[in-house]
Design a protein around this motif. Structure first.
Motif, PDB file in Angstrom:
ATOM      1  N   ARG A  95       0.850  -1.274  -0.312  1.00  0.00           N
ATOM      2  CA  ARG A  95      -0.051  -0.056   0.092  1.00  0.00           C
ATOM      3  C   ARG A  95       0.740   1.162  -0.038  1.00  0.00           C
ATOM      4  O   ARG A  95       0.437   2.057  -0.762  1.00  0.00           O
ATOM      5  CB  ARG A  95      -0.827   0.121   1.226  1.00  0.00           C
ATOM      6  CG  ARG A  95      -1.988  -1.027   1.346  1.00  0.00           C
ATOM      7  CD  ARG A  95      -3.101  -0.645   2.253  1.00  0.00           C
ATOM      8  NE  ARG A  95      -4.232  -1.663   1.940  1.00  0.00           N
ATOM      9  CZ  ARG A  95      -5.401  -1.802   2.917  1.00  0.00           C
ATOM     10  NH1 ARG A  95      -5.176  -0.950   3.897  1.00  0.00           N
ATOM     11  NH2 ARG A  95      -6.125  -2.770   2.550  1.00  0.00           N
ATOM     12  N   PHE A  96       2.153   1.386   0.793  1.00  0.00           N
ATOM     13  CA  PHE A  96       2.909   2.369   0.865  1.00  0.00           C
ATOM     14  C   PHE A  96       3.350   2.639  -0.441  1.00  0.00           C
ATOM     15  O   PHE A  96       3.589   3.877  -0.957  1.00  0.00           O
ATOM     16  CB  PHE A  96       3.802   2.014   1.788  1.00  0.00           C
ATOM     17  CG  PHE A  96       4.914   3.116   1.882  1.00  0.00           C
ATOM     18  CD1 PHE A  96       4.646   4.610   2.413  1.00  0.00           C
ATOM     19  CD2 PHE A  96       6.294   3.103   1.473  1.00  0.00           C
ATOM     20  CE1 PHE A  96       5.510   5.633   2.298  1.00  0.00           C
ATOM     21  CE2 PHE A  96       7.056   3.975   1.429  1.00  0.00           C
ATOM     22  CZ  PHE A  96       6.819   5.306   2.010  1.00  0.00           C
ATOM     23  N   THR A  97       3.974   1.693  -1.343  1.00  0.00           N
ATOM     24  CA  THR A  97       4.645   1.746  -2.413  1.00  0.00           C
ATOM     25  C   THR A  97       3.570   2.514  -3.666  1.00  0.00           C
ATOM     26  O   THR A  97       3.793   3.117  -4.528  1.00  0.00           O
ATOM     27  CB  THR A  97       5.502   0.735  -2.745  1.00  0.00           C
ATOM     28  OG1 THR A  97       4.603  -0.330  -3.068  1.00  0.00           O
ATOM     29  CG2 THR A  97       6.659   0.283  -2.099  1.00  0.00           C
ATOM     30  N   THR A  98       2.480   1.737  -3.524  1.00  0.00           N
ATOM     31  CA  THR A  98       1.252   2.231  -4.271  1.00  0.00           C
ATOM     32  C   THR A  98       1.006   3.685  -4.270  1.00  0.00           C
ATOM     33  O   THR A  98       0.642   4.665  -5.040  1.00  0.00           O
ATOM     34  CB  THR A  98       0.103   1.378  -3.985  1.00  0.00           C
ATOM     35  OG1 THR A  98       0.465  -0.240  -4.376  1.00  0.00           O
ATOM     36  CG2 THR A  98      -1.089   1.708  -4.918  1.00  0.00           C
ATOM     37  N   SER A  99       0.992   4.003  -2.957  1.00  0.00           N
ATOM     38  CA  SER A  99       0.685   5.497  -2.495  1.00  0.00           C
ATOM     39  C   SER A  99       1.759   6.302  -3.153  1.00  0.00           C
ATOM     40  O   SER A  99       1.177   7.740  -3.475  1.00  0.00           O
ATOM     41  CB  SER A  99       0.475   5.655  -1.025  1.00  0.00           C
ATOM     42  OG  SER A  99       1.697   5.672  -0.398  1.00  0.00           O
TER      43      SER A  99
END
Length: 162
Positions: A95-99
């Motif tokens: 989720r962090f890398t997608t954000s």
């Protein structure tokens, strides 16, 4: 049913990057390197869609810095896994890398932004796995990703400075 809802809420809150602990200087630095890579990747794709092909410069950057980029990703994954465990930590990392990528999704792309991305990628390719060099470039580009949980000691520093 109530037990199921409570369990679902517990799982979702454990998965959220917002529940991560504070970021050490090392982890925050790794996030900036990952943000630089993400910025250049998204800009390369956006430029290509606009008819400006900068993929050779981006690919040279990735090839030259594969080790530094991989090490940064490993540090970030270790941060999330240490905060939330292996299953939820991986999800929080994803989720962090997608954000990071989503943060660049709505940016304007034009000849100037593509030229800037091309020169940034070319300069970053010269860093040859230098984490410090990539961090310097991220700083110069103003890349400072949102860190769920904030940086360690940030609140303490704000109180001391008042």
């Amino acid at each position: 049913m109530r037990k199921f809802l409570c369990a679902a809420v517990a799982v979702l809150s454990a998965v959220s990057p917002a529940n991560a602990g504070c970021w050490s200087a090392d982890h925050a630095s790794a996030a900036r390197v990952r943000d630089l890579q993400t910025f250049l990747m998204v800009e390369t794709l956006r430029c290509q869609a606009m008819g400006f092909n900068i993929s050779a410069d981006y690919n040279a950057f990735v090839r030259a810095n594969r080790g530094a980029i991989g090490a940064a990703n490993d540090r970030i994954k270790a941060f999330f896994i240490g905060s939330a465990g292996p299953v939820y930590g991986q999800t929080a990392y994803d989720r962090f890398t997608t954000s990071l990528a989503n943060a660049y999704g709505a940016a304007r792309t034009n000849a100037d932004s593509c030229a800037t991305a091309r020169s940034t990628a070319a300069e970053a390719a010269l860093m040859a796995n230098s984490h410090e060099g990539l961090t310097m470039i991220a700083d110069r580009q103003g890349l400072n990703p949102a860190l769920p949980g904030g940086r360690c000691g940030q609140e303490t520093m704000a109180v001391i400075g008042q």
